[in-house]
Design a protein around this motif. Structure first.
Motif, PDB file in Angstrom:
ATOM      1  N   ALA A 165     -21.406  -1.809 -60.472  1.00 22.41           N
ATOM      2  CA  ALA A 165     -22.045  -1.145 -59.418  1.00 22.41           C
ATOM      3  C   ALA A 165     -22.946  -0.015 -60.078  1.00 22.41           C
ATOM      4  CB  ALA A 165     -21.093  -0.461 -58.098  1.00 22.41           C
ATOM      5  N   GLY A 166     -22.606   0.718 -60.839  1.00 23.13           N
ATOM      6  CA  GLY A 166     -23.441   1.806 -61.316  1.00 23.13           C
ATOM      7  C   GLY A 166     -24.804   1.241 -62.111  1.00 23.13           C
ATOM      8  N   LEU A 167     -24.621   0.203 -62.578  1.00 23.76           N
ATOM      9  CA  LEU A 167     -25.412  -0.543 -63.283  1.00 23.76           C
ATOM     10  C   LEU A 167     -26.692  -1.029 -62.445  1.00 23.76           C
ATOM     11  CD1 LEU A 167     -23.941  -2.300 -66.288  1.00 23.76           C
ATOM     12  CD2 LEU A 167     -25.543  -0.160 -66.439  1.00 23.76           C
ATOM     13  N   SER A 168     -26.034  -1.545 -61.091  1.00 23.46           N
ATOM     14  CA  SER A 168     -26.951  -2.311 -60.203  1.00 23.46           C
ATOM     15  C   SER A 168     -27.512  -1.289 -59.221  1.00 23.46           C
ATOM     16  CB  SER A 168     -26.097  -3.024 -59.464  1.00 23.46           C
ATOM     17  OG  SER A 168     -25.034  -2.526 -58.610  1.00 23.46           O
ATOM     18  N   VAL A 169     -27.298  -0.025 -59.117  1.00 23.86           N
ATOM     19  CA  VAL A 169     -27.652   0.981 -58.240  1.00 23.86           C
ATOM     20  C   VAL A 169     -29.016   1.281 -58.571  1.00 23.86           C
ATOM     21  CG1 VAL A 169     -27.675   3.483 -57.838  1.00 23.86           C
ATOM     22  CG2 VAL A 169     -25.516   2.347 -57.551  1.00 23.86           C
ATOM     23  N   VAL A 170     -29.528   1.358 -59.887  1.00 23.34           N
ATOM     24  CA  VAL A 170     -30.998   1.536 -59.870  1.00 23.34           C
ATOM     25  C   VAL A 170     -31.709   0.498 -59.359  1.00 23.34           C
ATOM     26  CG1 VAL A 170     -32.859   2.011 -61.663  1.00 23.34           C
ATOM     27  CG2 VAL A 170     -30.621   3.133 -61.806  1.00 23.34           C
ATOM     28  N   GLY A 171     -31.370  -0.840 -59.646  1.00 17.30           N
ATOM     29  CA  GLY A 171     -32.117  -1.903 -59.301  1.00 17.30           C
ATOM     30  C   GLY A 171     -32.216  -2.077 -57.665  1.00 17.30           C
ATOM     31  N   SER A 172     -30.890  -1.822 -57.014  1.00 21.82           N
ATOM     32  CA  SER A 172     -31.061  -1.854 -55.662  1.00 21.82           C
ATOM     33  C   SER A 172     -31.838  -0.863 -54.762  1.00 21.82           C
ATOM     34  CB  SER A 172     -29.488  -1.552 -55.295  1.00 21.82           C
ATOM     35  OG  SER A 172     -29.226  -1.641 -53.853  1.00 21.82           O
ATOM     36  N   PHE A 173     -31.779   0.438 -55.576  1.00 18.46           N
ATOM     37  CA  PHE A 173     -32.787   1.505 -54.920  1.00 18.46           C
ATOM     38  C   PHE A 173     -34.240   1.068 -54.987  1.00 18.46           C
ATOM     39  CE2 PHE A 173     -34.991   5.383 -54.695  1.00 18.46           C
ATOM     40  CZ  PHE A 173     -34.604   6.087 -53.215  1.00 18.46           C
ATOM     41  N   ALA A 174     -34.573   0.427 -56.349  1.00 13.93           N
ATOM     42  CA  ALA A 174     -35.897   0.164 -56.812  1.00 13.93           C
ATOM     43  C   ALA A 174     -36.305  -0.839 -55.789  1.00 13.93           C
ATOM     44  CB  ALA A 174     -36.148  -0.189 -58.203  1.00 13.93           C
ATOM     45  N   GLY A 175     -35.605  -2.036 -55.778  1.00 15.91           N
ATOM     46  CA  GLY A 175     -35.724  -3.039 -54.559  1.00 15.91           C
ATOM     47  C   GLY A 175     -36.105  -2.513 -53.367  1.00 15.91           C
ATOM     48  N   ALA A 176     -35.345  -1.764 -52.908  1.00 18.13           N
ATOM     49  CA  ALA A 176     -35.461  -1.432 -51.489  1.00 18.13           C
ATOM     50  C   ALA A 176     -36.726  -0.424 -51.323  1.00 18.13           C
ATOM     51  CB  ALA A 176     -34.168  -0.321 -51.371  1.00 18.13           C
ATOM     52  N   ARG A 177     -37.107   0.336 -52.219  1.00 18.32           N
ATOM     53  CA  ARG A 177     -38.463   1.285 -52.057  1.00 18.32           C
ATOM     54  C   ARG A 177     -39.523   0.317 -52.167  1.00 18.32           C
ATOM     55  NH1 ARG A 177     -37.448   5.005 -49.239  1.00 18.32           N
ATOM     56  NH2 ARG A 177     -39.572   6.062 -49.755  1.00 18.32           N
ATOM     57  N   LEU A 178     -39.479  -0.746 -52.986  1.00 11.17           N
ATOM     58  CA  LEU A 178     -40.576  -1.779 -53.482  1.00 11.17           C
ATOM     59  C   LEU A 178     -40.772  -2.608 -51.952  1.00 11.17           C
ATOM     60  CD1 LEU A 178     -42.735  -3.013 -55.305  1.00 11.17           C
ATOM     61  CD2 LEU A 178     -40.861  -4.631 -55.835  1.00 11.17           C
ATOM     62  N   SER A 179     -39.849  -2.890 -51.332  1.00 10.52           N
ATOM     63  CA  SER A 179     -39.920  -3.474 -50.128  1.00 10.52           C
ATOM     64  C   SER A 179     -40.714  -3.048 -49.129  1.00 10.52           C
ATOM     65  CB  SER A 179     -38.510  -3.956 -49.593  1.00 10.52           C
ATOM     66  OG  SER A 179     -37.927  -3.029 -49.111  1.00 10.52           O
ATOM     67  N   LEU A 180     -40.713  -1.429 -49.269  1.00 10.15           N
ATOM     68  CA  LEU A 180     -41.615  -0.791 -48.122  1.00 10.15           C
ATOM     69  C   LEU A 180     -42.902  -0.835 -48.567  1.00 10.15           C
ATOM     70  CD1 LEU A 180     -39.045   2.058 -47.532  1.00 10.15           C
ATOM     71  CD2 LEU A 180     -39.178   0.078 -46.157  1.00 10.15           C
TER      72      LEU A 180
END
Length: 258
Positions: A79-94
């Motif tokens: 989860a710690g490794l995926s957090v950066v990707g998750s946040f980046a994907g969410a911001r990019l979607s906006l």
């Protein structure tokens, strides 16, 4: 008014039953359902899907924790490794065009359908098993890549990514299959929560009442589907899921590309 209450409940219930039967695909099916059946934007659909994944996974996680099927340390590492990707994907979607997100998501759906079709034809005799050896350098690199991609897909599309997490836990982090399923729930709870936070500030005009009805229906449906799933063999469930996702993917392609 009555229809506005019943439709989200019915759609959510249907999605939940399918997810409960198949054990995967909550976000993959929730996003198209919210867009095409409940007429929500891609951004709102992703938000509702993430909320559903978060709550459904959290409920199941409690059960698996009590059964001792969650390896917390491994889950937190992934989860710690995926957090950066998750946040980046969410911001990019906006930041990118909504139609582009839908088009990419359509291709993503077809790839998932192919993956599950391959798993179906491969058969049950090749069920994933942990090899019980320490991780090699190559496996560590694969882990970082898979975790980042999983998190990115979660944030960008609003999907849980369990179909990617479980194989990674088994093949790369040497986790037994039963514990991999339980541990993946912990990872999805964290990744979906980060995906939701990454979407703040939420766009105005979101119908939270409708989303609440949809998520509530999906949770109830998930419980019903989980009970019924015991009567069907895993290979049949995998085949049903691949066909269903393929049909949703084809429809999404027809709506967004043509």
């Amino acid at each position: 008014m009555k229809g506005a209450v019943i439709l989200p409940l019915v759609v959510g219930l249907g999605i939940g039953i399918v997810v409960g039967l198949l054990g995967a695909g909550g976000g993959i099916l929730s996003v198209p359902a919210l867009m095409y059946l409940l007429h929500q934007s891609a951004h709102v659909a992703a938000l509702g899907s993430l909320a559903g994944v978060l709550l459904t996974s959290a409920g199941s996680l409690i059960i698996h924790l009590r059964a001792g099927n969650v390896e917390v340390k491994k889950g937190l590492v992934f989860a710690g490794l995926s957090v950066v990707g998750s946040f980046a994907g969410a911001r990019l979607s906006l930041l990118i065009d909504e139609l582009l997100i839908i088009r990419i998501f359509a291709i993503f759906l077809l790839l998932v359908a192919v993956l599950f079709a391959f798993q179906t034809f491969r058969g049950e005799e090749e069920t994933l098993e942990a090899h019980g050896e320490p991780m090699t350098t190559g496996e560590k690199v694969v882990l970082v890549v898979v975790a980042t991609i999983t998190g990115f897909a979660t944030g960008l599309f609003g999907v849980g990514g369990g179909f990617m997490v479980v194989p990674a836990l088994v093949l790369v982090m040497n986790t037994r299959m039963r514990k991999a399923v339980g541990t993946s729930l912990l990872i999805m709870v964290i990744a979906s929560l980060v995906g939701i936070l990454g979407r703040f500030p939420i766009e105005p005009g979101v119908d939270f009442g409708m989303l609440g009805l949809f998520v509530g229906g999906s949770i109830v449906g998930g419980l019903i589907g989980s009970v019924c799933s015991r009567k069907l063999p895993p290979r049949a469930l995998s085949g049903i899921f691949s066909v269903l996702v393929a049909l949703v993917g084809i429809y999404t392609v027809s709506q967004s590309w043509f």
